[in-house]
Scaffold this active site. Structure first.
Site, PDB file in Angstrom:
ATOM      1  N   LYS A 162     -60.142  38.385 -15.005  1.00 51.30           N
ATOM      2  CA  LYS A 162     -58.939  38.600 -15.812  1.00 51.30           C
ATOM      3  C   LYS A 162     -58.755  37.404 -16.728  1.00 51.30           C
ATOM      4  CE  LYS A 162     -54.611  38.077 -14.293  1.00 51.30           C
ATOM      5  NZ  LYS A 162     -53.362  38.336 -13.553  1.00 51.30           N
ATOM      6  N   LYS A 164     -56.356  35.386 -19.324  1.00 51.57           N
ATOM      7  CA  LYS A 164     -55.058  35.180 -19.940  1.00 51.57           C
ATOM      8  C   LYS A 164     -55.247  35.207 -21.463  1.00 51.57           C
ATOM      9  CE  LYS A 164     -52.496  34.441 -16.240  1.00 51.57           C
ATOM     10  NZ  LYS A 164     -51.302  35.261 -15.885  1.00 51.57           N
ATOM     11  N   GLU A 214     -52.430  43.787 -19.015  1.00 56.95           N
ATOM     12  CA  GLU A 214     -51.292  43.482 -18.146  1.00 56.95           C
ATOM     13  C   GLU A 214     -50.128  42.917 -18.943  1.00 56.95           C
ATOM     14  OE1 GLU A 214     -50.363  40.898 -14.072  1.00 56.95           O
ATOM     15  OE2 GLU A 214     -52.397  40.990 -14.901  1.00 56.95           O
ATOM     16  N   ASP A 239     -46.261  44.018 -14.595  1.00 56.98           N
ATOM     17  CA  ASP A 239     -46.087  42.921 -13.641  1.00 56.98           C
ATOM     18  C   ASP A 239     -44.613  42.535 -13.630  1.00 56.98           C
ATOM     19  OD1 ASP A 239     -45.988  40.466 -12.310  1.00 56.98           O
ATOM     20  OD2 ASP A 239     -47.557  39.519 -13.470  1.00 56.98           O
ATOM     21  N   GLY A 291     -51.202  36.847  -8.199  1.00 57.34           N
ATOM     22  CA  GLY A 291     -51.037  35.506  -7.657  1.00 57.34           C
ATOM     23  C   GLY A 291     -50.058  34.678  -8.468  1.00 57.34           C
TER      24      GLY A 291
END
Length: 376
Positions: A162, A164, A214, A239, A291
């Site tokens: 993933k 950012k 996301e 999220d 996380g």
């Protein structure tokens, strides 16, 4: 019945092994609130995942400390606590402050597992022996640094990468990664960095064959995410927008997302996390565990939660060494060569707390004791 005899609050300061950058900014060290509950000779631990600043959520470690000390801990000490699932009712009068609530509630679930002599995963309803693991890679100083980072994580066996992202660190990065690794499972996380003016640009991301995008838009939005999802072949994952089961149902019914990230602190504890999991499972929406730069205490909670059946996508629960030069549990969390973590089957969390290390890292503490109980 769980008699809570004392609640210990500790703030520890723990430097990250490597800086972690998102669209919010750069993190090099964490101030972390730990809670320790004493109950009839047993000890349960919880971790508050609130950050130093109100950027990811409106909570911070300082607001969490205040509300825990003045409101939540006294209520827990005075309450009749039958099980971990009793906590939402005990804390109901206090609005919000979900991360503070989660730290205490999760510690109560830990106590309950020990009292019943079962693993935390079993108590939560887990069915998985191992959980698949992905990694979240922060914004790097350069594309070359990013490529080196991805190569290292793939070599370590992680099943999903993933990235950012933010405006200016997106399309060219995705292109470079896909050119080098056309077939890896790849997703991105914007942490609400984009707006509707960016819609046409985001729609173009379909060509990168991402597992998910996301939280691209506002942290509290369903409506505009629904508009964007209708334009995308790629699944949106929500999220920050999902605070509870009701939010999950609203997002699913509005077709705002096709995947949900469950963070146990963000939704207020294990009880609500299980409720979100079940609501998504009933509607065939896959979930995964996100996380929050947790220590091994919070990480052990994430492992237990990820053992539930609908956690079907690789989560962000990765090895301790990715974040900390030395964790505060033993053994530290490790990931196998095929990118999996074995779910502990021993009583409680499955990891011992390194009390001496926690003491050496502690910069603030407070203890609240229960009033003497009258027995017939």
């Amino acid at each position: 019945m769980l008699n809570i005899d004392a609640i210990h609050l500790r703030e520890i300061n723990l430097p990250l092994a490597h800086p972690f950058e998102t669209s919010f900014g750069l993190t090099t060290s964490r101030r972390i609130l730990l809670v320790e509950l004493e109950s009839d000779g047993l000890t349960g631990w919880g971790e508050c995942v609130a950050g130093e600043h109100p950027y990811f959520s409106d909570e911070t470690i300082d607001t969490a400390w205040l509300i825990t000390e003045s409101e939540l801990a006294p209520r827990l000490l005075e309450a009749t606590v039958e099980r971990g699932g009793s906590c939402p009712d005990i804390f109901r009068q206090v609005r919000g402050h979900r991360m503070a609530k989660a730290a205490l509630e999760n510690a109560v679930w830990d106590l309950e597992a020990q009292a019943k002599r079962v693993s935390l995963a079993e108590l939560l309803g887990g069915t998985r022996d191992v959980i698949p693991c992905g990694v979240s890679i922060g914004i790097q100083p350069s594309p070359a640094h990013l490529m080196d980072k991805i190569a290292a994580e793939l070599a370590a066996g992680y099943q999903r990468i993933k990235l950012k992202c933010k405006p200016g660190w997106d399309v060219s990065i995705f292109e470079a990664v896909r050119k080098r690794w056309p077939d890896i499972t790849l997703s991105c996380d914007a942490n609400s960095a984009y707006r509707m003016k960016d819609l046409e640009d985001i729609v173009e991301w379909d060509r990168f064959n991402l597992l998910m995008i996301e939280q691209p838009l506002w942290y509290d939005d369903f409506y505009f995410h629904s508009m964007l999802q209708k334009r995308l072949l790629t699944s949106i994952c929500l999220d920050e927008s999902i605070r509870n089961r009701r939010d999950a149902l609203a997002a699913i019914d509005m077709e705002s997302c096709r995947i949900i990230n469950i963070k146990v602190g963000r939704v207020g504890g294990f009880s609500e996390a299980i409720a979100v999991h079940n609501a998504a499972e009933e509607r065939a929406i896959p979930v995964w565990c996100g996380g929050m730069l947790e220590t091994g205490i919070g990480r052990s909670h994430n492992i237990a939660l990820s053992s539930l059946p609908n956690f079907s996508l690789p989560g962000d629960v990765s090895a301790s060494s990715r974040y900390w030069a030395q964790d505060i549990i033993e053994p530290e969390v490790t990931v196998s060569a095929c990118g999996e973590i074995t779910v502990p089957t021993t009583i409680g969390r499955g990891f011992e707390v390194q009390r001496d290390r926690i003491e050496s890292l502690t910069v603030r503490r407070q203890t609240l004791n229960a009033k003497a109980r009258v027995t017939a």
